[in-house]
Design a protein around this motif. Structure first.
Motif, short mmCIF file in Angstrom:
data_model
loop_
_atom_site.label_atom_id
_atom_site.label_comp_id
_atom_site.label_asym_id
_atom_site.label_seq_id
_atom_site.Cartn_x
_atom_site.Cartn_y
_atom_site.Cartn_z
N SER A 80 47.70 20.03 22.46
CA SER A 80 47.52 20.98 20.79
C SER A 80 48.28 21.13 20.08
N LEU A 81 50.12 21.21 20.83
CA LEU A 81 51.34 21.25 20.12
C LEU A 81 51.66 19.69 19.81
N ALA A 82 51.41 18.63 20.65
CA ALA A 82 51.70 18.11 20.06
C ALA A 82 50.95 16.65 19.39
N LEU A 83 50.13 18.00 18.99
CA LEU A 83 49.23 17.14 17.43
C LEU A 83 49.56 17.53 16.26
N GLY A 84 50.65 18.76 16.34
CA GLY A 84 51.01 19.11 15.13
C GLY A 84 51.36 20.84 14.53
N VAL A 85 49.89 21.00 15.25
CA VAL A 85 49.47 22.22 15.20
C VAL A 85 50.12 23.18 15.92
N PRO A 86 50.24 24.22 15.03
CA PRO A 86 51.32 25.81 14.92
C PRO A 86 50.49 26.67 15.49
N LYS A 87 51.58 26.92 16.42
CA LYS A 87 50.87 27.48 17.92
C LYS A 87 50.49 28.50 17.22
N TRP A 88 50.02 29.80 16.26
CA TRP A 88 49.01 30.84 15.54
C TRP A 88 47.28 29.85 16.62
N ARG A 89 47.66 28.66 15.17
CA ARG A 89 46.62 27.99 15.60
C ARG A 89 45.64 27.59 17.06
N THR A 90 47.35 27.26 17.92
CA THR A 90 46.59 26.53 19.38
C THR A 90 46.00 27.56 19.74
N ILE A 91 47.04 29.08 19.59
CA ILE A 91 46.27 30.43 20.23
C ILE A 91 44.47 30.70 19.94
N THR A 92 44.43 31.16 18.76
CA THR A 92 43.10 31.49 18.05
C THR A 92 42.09 30.31 18.46
N LYS A 93 42.51 28.46 17.74
CA LYS A 93 42.03 27.68 18.30
C LYS A 93 41.29 26.92 19.84
N VAL A 94 42.54 27.39 20.75
CA VAL A 94 42.18 26.48 21.87
C VAL A 94 42.49 27.99 22.95
N VAL A 95 43.46 28.78 23.54
CA VAL A 95 43.76 29.42 24.13
C VAL A 95 42.65 30.40 24.06
N LEU A 96 42.20 31.50 22.91
CA LEU A 96 41.31 32.55 23.09
C LEU A 96 39.21 32.01 22.96
N PRO A 97 39.17 30.40 22.68
CA PRO A 97 38.19 30.54 22.93
C PRO A 97 37.77 29.86 24.58
N THR A 98 38.68 29.70 24.99
CA THR A 98 39.16 28.90 26.53
C THR A 98 38.76 30.08 27.57
N SER A 99 39.57 31.48 26.96
CA SER A 99 39.11 32.71 27.98
C SER A 99 38.25 33.94 27.99
N ILE A 100 37.40 33.39 26.24
CA ILE A 100 36.50 34.76 25.56
C ILE A 100 35.60 35.39 26.94
#
Length: 353
Positions: free
Chosen positions: A238-258
């Protein structure tokens, strides 16, 4: 041809093995032997013959397996036997507790009991119900959940995604300390600050604040572990695609571990639902329906159970109400655990072949 014939011959390296039904036969013989010795010695306690049967089962498993299969396989069977004995030692008290609660609680548990309060009914008289206690428990636990869930999840996100240095170590240390705080200490803290110093009075909200203190470390720890299970490759992609860290957390990390986070929250709710000490100190209790958790004393299921048992005066009606309330509380906690398992399975990441 000779090679084919040799392949069909049974291997001489394979030793004798016990049949699959042998553990059941050994268990049956151990139980019979334990009952026989208990009857001959005049022992009335079922715990005594049960312990003797467990010892005979482990010893018999080792002796028979050593005779037939050898000592190495016998040690493996002893380990398996100890696991089964430990499992039974854990399950039997739980099943006994549930059975006793159900047997005693169903006497007065009906629609009337769930939809009426004690009102003008004294503790020694028959009648009355737990509607006011259910309402108080739902409000107090709900307020504690609303307060603790955002704080706990954000704290866990900070520790996993941002936490470095002394501040993160200090937060981790205090979370560990809070995990071991007795519930009575949390109640005394809120009592001294909220009621004695600020003079805010007894209320359901005061009890909810104490429950929040008990709930926070459970949510932080469970959420932290779930966030750590998210593969770093997902974050890096996600970060390699230029996505900000806060958006990576909300869109990638949290949905994966919800799924795991939700399970931790539900288990934390189940953990505080049965707390009695903070409620006794801060909510104070009431026999009437109070729908406002911010004004005046309230009831709760754990406190209702304690009051019915303590103030029964030997009345069978009060004991029956206490057992029925305990059965309701167990059912409520069981529903929360089943809901947590269902949500965890529903939100679990889909895996392909």
């Amino acid at each position: 041809m000779s090679q084919t014939v040799n392949d069909r011959r049974p291997s001489s390296l394979q030793g004798a093995t016990l049949p699959k039904w042998s553990p059941y036969a050994i268990a049956g013989g151990s139980i019979a032997l334990g009952l026989g010795i208990s009857a001959a010695a005049g022992l009335d306690s079922s715990v005594q013959w049960g312990l003797m049967a467990a010892i005979f089962f482990v010893a018999g498993s080792y002796g028979i397996a050593a005779k037939v299969e050898g000592r190495r396989q016998a040690k493996d069977r002893v380990a398996t036997s100890l696991v089964w004995v430990a499992f039974l030692l854990a399950v039997v008290p739980l099943v006994s507790l549930i059975w006793e609660t159900v047997k005693r609680g169903v006497k007065v548990l009906d629609v009337y009991f769930l939809t009426h309060s004690m009102g003008l009914v004294t503790d020694t008289e028959p009648g009355g119900g737990i509607y006011h206690a259910i309402l108080g428990t739902l409000e107090q636990v709900g307020i504690a959940t609303v307060i603790s869930v955002p704080i706990g999840i954000l704290t866990a996100i900070y520790l996993v995604e941002y936490g470095r240095g002394r501040l993160a170590k200090a937060v981790t240390f205090f979370v560990d300390v809070m995990t071991g705080i007795p519930s009575i200490v949390a109640g005394l803290f809120v009592l001294s600050f909220w009621i004695i110093i600020l003079d805010m009075g007894y209320s359901g909200f005061a009890g909810a604040m104490a429950l929040t203190i008990l709930m926070l470390p459970v949510i932080v720890r469970s959420t932290e572990e779930m966030l750590k299970l998210v593969p770093n490759e997902l974050r890096e992609a996600s970060l390699a695609l230029g996505v900000p860290k806060w958006r990576t957390i909300t869109k990638v990390v949290l949905p994966t571990s919800i799924g795991g986070i939700t399970t931790g929250v539900m288990l934390a709710v189940a953990r505080i639902t049965g707390e009695t000490a903070p409620v006794l100190l801060l909510v104070w209790g009431s026999t009437f329906i109070n729908t406002d958790p911010f004004d005046g004393p309230q009831a709760s299921l754990p406190m209702y159970i304690y009051q019915q048992y303590a103030n029964s005066g030997g009345s069978g009606a009060a004991y029956d109400r206490a057992w029925a309330a305990a059965l309701t509380l167990i059912a409520f906690v069981m529903i929360l655990n089943l809901a947590a398992r269902g949500i965890a399975r529903w939100k679990a990441p889909k895996t392909g072949r």
